[in-house]
Design a protein around this motif. Structure first.
Motif, PDB file in Angstrom:
ATOM      1  N   THR A 172       0.811  -1.220   0.000  1.00  0.00           N
ATOM      2  CA  THR A 172       0.000   0.000   0.000  1.00  0.00           C
ATOM      3  C   THR A 172       0.845   1.271   0.000  1.00  0.00           C
ATOM      4  N   ASN A 173       2.164   1.091  -0.092  1.00  0.00           N
ATOM      5  CA  ASN A 173       3.084   2.234  -0.068  1.00  0.00           C
ATOM      6  C   ASN A 173       2.878   3.064   1.189  1.00  0.00           C
ATOM      7  N   SER A 186      -7.401  -1.937  -6.269  1.00  0.00           N
ATOM      8  CA  SER A 186      -6.711  -0.667  -6.467  1.00  0.00           C
ATOM      9  C   SER A 186      -7.667   0.349  -7.074  1.00  0.00           C
ATOM     10  N   THR A 208      -3.392   2.960  -7.614  1.00  0.00           N
ATOM     11  CA  THR A 208      -2.969   3.013  -6.219  1.00  0.00           C
ATOM     12  C   THR A 208      -3.703   1.944  -5.423  1.00  0.00           C
ATOM     13  N   ILE A 234      -4.758   5.146   0.035  1.00  0.00           N
ATOM     14  CA  ILE A 234      -5.215   6.416  -0.537  1.00  0.00           C
ATOM     15  C   ILE A 234      -5.583   7.409   0.559  1.00  0.00           C
TER      16      ILE A 234
END
Length: 418
Positions: free
Chosen positions: A66-67, A181, A185, A190
């Motif tokens: 998910t960064n 996503s 993303t 988000i």
């Protein structure tokens, strides 16, 4: 002739398995679980081997997916939501906006955090209607929980724009869309925080379990403290800038983490198969008159384990569903509990009644709350109307071309006779 009236059904074989996650169990799950047993270390915070914790490995995996800078493994998806809310500073006196179609835990988590849930309409995506979200904002609103329902990503551009306009926190409920996503993303990465569930009905399972991800160090630190009332005593690195406060025990066990790791290692492979199957069915259905496909904000990000479409009205949907079952394709509607009661706001009895665990002190009656939210079974008529005319069909990663074709042919056959 339709099968219900004496004709030959399109399909006589059983439909797809109930579970996506546990159908994938193989030697990898056994290996990961046996590794934990061989280490004889099933408690995450046991002082020896902290760096070799399965929970730490699972957190790292979801942080990377998910960064997100931070991830917190917990014992359930509900625990992830509660931890995120408390981590974000949500509490008495606050309102949190939730959709009218989601598992009841979304709203219950708000109450557990001592805040008040405000229920709003969904639209034809079967996820939160951004316009309804904005219309429900009051001076007491502090956060919104968009739910990526049944694998479908919410309209996050619109939701994020509105949230930022009003300085609201966004906590994504990704319980039913792990691996999905939105415009490239990963879901959960988000908003200000993202919450996952690993319960058996989900795409990835550890039996029970959950994960919270965030890029906000304060949310992570507070969530960590809340998820474990003894967090300060385990010798783990936790930001010292946040004062300690009472918490719960939402810790994930190493056994849960090991199972979640094994399952999560193949999530992309599973979802790619699901997407391929759904794509082939959807393309074939576009030419069938009389049905309206569910709008998907980002088809490329759809987890794709559910196919949904609409009929003109409740009665037609109910009849269509019965005829489709007779043709060998099980399906869910609001009429047969296929859109499960626990997911529809009108059945959230203790919320509609404003009934808390205490009869004298609830989030609605505490002195900090100055709002006056109203609930009723008919408060979201568009949500009930959409669910009333919708039909849902379960898909599976092991579907063959024959399975996909059977679904299309059965829908086409029924639609042709309606």
């Amino acid at each position: 002739m339709l099968a219900k009236y004496g004709g030959t059904p399109v399909r006589t074989k059983a439909w797809v398995p109930t579970f996506i996650s546990s159908e994938e169990f193989d030697e990898k799950e056994k290996e990961y679980l046996l590794n934990v047993l061989q280490k004889k270390r099933v408690f995450r915070f046991y002082s020896k081997g902290l760096d070799d914790s399965e929970s730490v490995k699972l957190e790292k995996l979801y942080g990377e997916r998910t960064n997100s800078r931070y991830a917190l493994a917990v014992n359930a998806g509900t625990s992830a939501l509660v931890s995120a809310l408390v981590g974000a500073g949500i509490g008495p006196g606050d309102e949190v906006i939730v959709p009218g179609y989601t598992f009841i835990a979304t709203a219950a988590a708000v109450l557990i955090a001592r805040a008040v849930p405000v229920i709003v309409e969904i639209d034809d995506t079967l996820t939160m209607d951004p316009a309804a979200f904005e219309a429900a904002i009051t001076p007491h609103t502090k956060a919104v929980i968009p739910v990526h329902m049944r694998g479908i990503p919410c309209q996050m551009d619109e939701i994020m724009r509105i949230a930022r306009k009003y300085h609201l926190l966004v906590i994504e409920d990704v319980a039913q869309a792990n691996g999905g996503s939105y415009k490239g993303t990963a879901l959960g990465g988000i908003g200000d925080a993202g919450c996952f569930s690993f319960q058996q009905y989900k795409v990835v399972t550890s039996g029970e379990g959950g994960m919270m991800v965030t890029n906000n160090p304060s949310i992570h630190a507070r969530a960590s403290i809340y998820h474990d009332c003894a967090m300060r005593f385990w010798g783990v690195d936790n930001p010292g800038s946040v004062d300690s406060f009472p918490g719960e025990n939402y810790r994930m066990s190493e056994i849960q983490a090991a199972l979640g790791l094994a399952q999560s290692s193949r999530i992309d492979e599973v979802i790619n198969k699901l997407r391929k199957a759904k794509r082939s069915i959807v393309e074939a259905l576009r030419s069938i008159e009389g049905i309206q496909l569910q709008r998907v904000p980002d088809p490329e990000g759809d987890v794709s384990y559910k196919l949904a479409f609409y009929l003109p009205d409740n009665e037609t949907a109910s009849t269509f569903s019965e005829l489709l079952v007779a043709e060998g394709i099980p399906n869910g509607t609001i009429h047969n509990n296929g859109f499960a009661d626990r997911h529809i706001y009108a059945n959230w009895d203790y919320i509609l009644a404003k009934r808390g665990a205490s009869g004298t002190d609830t989030p609605w009656t505490c002195s900090s709350y100055k709002g006056n939210v109203h609930y009723s079974k008919d408060m979201c008529p568009e949500t009930l109307k959409l669910l009333g005319r919708a039909i849902s069909i379960s898909l599976h990663q092991n579907m063959t071309e024959e399975d996909c074709w059977d679904a299309v042919e059965a829908i086409r056959k029924v639609a042709g006779h309606m």
